[in-house]
Design a protein around this motif. Structure first.
Motif, short mmCIF file in Angstrom:
data_model
loop_
_atom_site.label_atom_id
_atom_site.label_comp_id
_atom_site.label_asym_id
_atom_site.label_seq_id
_atom_site.Cartn_x
_atom_site.Cartn_y
_atom_site.Cartn_z
N TYR A 69 0.83 -1.21 0.00
CA TYR A 69 0.00 0.00 0.00
C TYR A 69 0.87 1.26 0.00
O TYR A 69 0.62 2.20 -0.75
N LYS A 70 1.92 1.27 0.84
CA LYS A 70 2.79 2.44 0.95
C LYS A 70 3.54 2.73 -0.35
O LYS A 70 3.95 3.87 -0.57
N THR A 71 3.73 1.72 -1.17
CA THR A 71 4.57 1.89 -2.37
C THR A 71 3.80 1.69 -3.67
O THR A 71 4.41 1.68 -4.74
N ALA A 72 2.50 1.56 -3.62
CA ALA A 72 1.71 1.28 -4.83
C ALA A 72 1.95 2.31 -5.93
O ALA A 72 2.02 1.95 -7.12
N HIS A 73 2.09 3.57 -5.57
CA HIS A 73 2.29 4.63 -6.57
C HIS A 73 3.56 4.42 -7.41
O HIS A 73 3.64 4.90 -8.53
N ALA A 74 4.54 3.69 -6.87
CA ALA A 74 5.80 3.47 -7.59
C ALA A 74 5.60 2.66 -8.88
O ALA A 74 6.43 2.72 -9.77
N PHE A 75 4.49 1.94 -8.96
CA PHE A 75 4.24 1.05 -10.10
C PHE A 75 3.20 1.62 -11.06
O PHE A 75 2.62 0.88 -11.86
N LYS A 76 2.97 2.94 -11.01
CA LYS A 76 1.91 3.56 -11.81
C LYS A 76 2.12 3.47 -13.32
O LYS A 76 1.17 3.54 -14.09
N LYS A 77 3.37 3.31 -13.78
CA LYS A 77 3.61 3.16 -15.22
C LYS A 77 3.16 1.80 -15.73
O LYS A 77 2.88 1.64 -16.91
N PHE A 78 3.11 0.82 -14.86
CA PHE A 78 2.72 -0.54 -15.23
C PHE A 78 1.21 -0.65 -15.32
O PHE A 78 0.47 0.18 -14.78
N ILE A 79 0.76 -1.71 -15.98
CA ILE A 79 -0.67 -2.06 -15.99
C ILE A 79 -0.87 -3.12 -14.92
O ILE A 79 -0.25 -4.18 -14.96
N PHE A 80 -1.72 -2.81 -13.95
CA PHE A 80 -2.01 -3.76 -12.87
C PHE A 80 -2.96 -4.83 -13.38
O PHE A 80 -3.99 -4.53 -13.97
N ARG A 81 -2.62 -6.12 -13.14
CA ARG A 81 -3.46 -7.22 -13.60
C ARG A 81 -4.18 -7.93 -12.45
O ARG A 81 -5.36 -8.21 -12.56
N ASN A 82 -3.48 -8.29 -11.39
CA ASN A 82 -4.08 -9.04 -10.29
C ASN A 82 -3.35 -8.79 -8.98
O ASN A 82 -2.16 -8.50 -8.99
N ALA A 83 -4.07 -9.02 -7.89
CA ALA A 83 -3.46 -9.17 -6.57
C ALA A 83 -3.71 -10.62 -6.17
O ALA A 83 -4.86 -11.07 -6.12
N ILE A 84 -2.65 -11.34 -5.93
CA ILE A 84 -2.75 -12.74 -5.54
C ILE A 84 -2.54 -12.81 -4.03
O ILE A 84 -1.59 -12.24 -3.50
N VAL A 85 -3.44 -13.49 -3.34
CA VAL A 85 -3.37 -13.60 -1.88
C VAL A 85 -2.69 -14.90 -1.51
O VAL A 85 -3.03 -15.97 -2.03
N LEU A 86 -1.73 -14.79 -0.58
CA LEU A 86 -1.00 -15.95 -0.05
C LEU A 86 -1.35 -16.10 1.42
O LEU A 86 -0.69 -15.51 2.28
N PRO A 87 -2.41 -16.85 1.75
CA PRO A 87 -2.78 -17.02 3.16
C PRO A 87 -1.68 -17.72 3.93
O PRO A 87 -0.95 -18.55 3.39
N ARG A 88 -1.59 -17.36 5.21
CA ARG A 88 -0.62 -18.01 6.09
C ARG A 88 -1.36 -18.71 7.21
O ARG A 88 -2.40 -18.22 7.67
N LYS A 89 -0.80 -19.80 7.68
CA LYS A 89 -1.40 -20.52 8.80
C LYS A 89 -0.97 -19.92 10.13
O LYS A 89 -1.46 -20.28 11.17
N TYR A 90 -0.04 -19.02 10.10
CA TYR A 90 0.43 -18.33 11.30
C TYR A 90 0.25 -16.84 11.04
O TYR A 90 0.00 -16.42 9.92
N SER A 91 0.34 -16.04 12.07
CA SER A 91 0.16 -14.61 11.87
C SER A 91 1.33 -13.82 12.41
O SER A 91 2.00 -14.23 13.35
#
Length: 190
Positions: A69-91
């Motif tokens: 979230y803090k760095t999303a603006h750095a990728f503004k030249k790119f075309i965003f396709r997906n956010a893939i979620v990697l669930p964890r069994k620990y937190s």
């Protein structure tokens, strides 16, 4: 530039020596902490990723949701396709926040003319245990690297393993008959 090799270097300094549109696939598993300004570091590296990625290439950025979230603006030249979620069994338990129970991979491309072989996957990869045990603690599981490499590159393509760490992405790329360039400031491949 020699392929299938680890280069010990700061990623930004290294990429400044690389020709435009060199890489077919860039996988950036950003470190969570760096010396200096994290946001500025991501901005500069994203700029070099854009310049060195082929017009048909893909960029995958792995990190926790707050850093993304803090760095999303750095990728503004790119075309965003997906956010893939990697669930964890620990937190992870940061103070005064909900516990992190997942990381994310953001999938970007440079143009709409990119290579992609979907493998019929969803954007939630809950069938992979994100914890890596043993020698390579702190790196991504090989199954995640394999999915990304198979989805967004072909045999013989050139993969940039941007923050190589223990070389998981590079090992998988080699096993899948892709060329790789690995870059890290420390050699952890020993």
């Amino acid at each position: 530039m020699e392929y299938n090799k680890l280069y010990i270097s700061d990623i930004i300094d290294f990429l400044r020596t690389v020709d435009d549109e060199t890489f077919d696939l860039i996988i950036a598993d950003y470190p969570f902490r760096i010396k200096g300004n994290y946001v500025e570091f991501v901005e500069k590296s994203a700029e070099e990723f854009y310049r060195t990625l082929k017009s048909t290439g893909s960029l995958y950025v792995l990190n926790n949701p707050i850093n993304l979230y803090k760095t999303a603006h750095a990728f503004k030249k790119f075309i965003f396709r997906n956010a893939i979620v990697l669930p964890r069994k620990y937190s992870f338990k940061p103070p005064k926040l909900y516990h992190f129970r997942h990381n994310q991979i953001w999938f970007f491309v440079k143009t709409k003319e990119y290579y992609f072989s979907s493998q019929n996957l969803s954007d939630v990869w809950d069938d992979i245990d994100y914890r890596v045990k043993g020698k390579y603690i702190g790196s991504i599981p090989e199954e995640i690297a394999e999915r990304i490499i198979l989805a967004s590159s072909k045999e013989g393509d050139l993969v940039l393993d941007a923050f190589s760490g223990f070389g998981t992405i590079s090992r998988v790329a080699k096993r899948l008959n892709r060329n790789f360039i690995a870059v890290d400031i420390v050699n952890r491949w020993k």
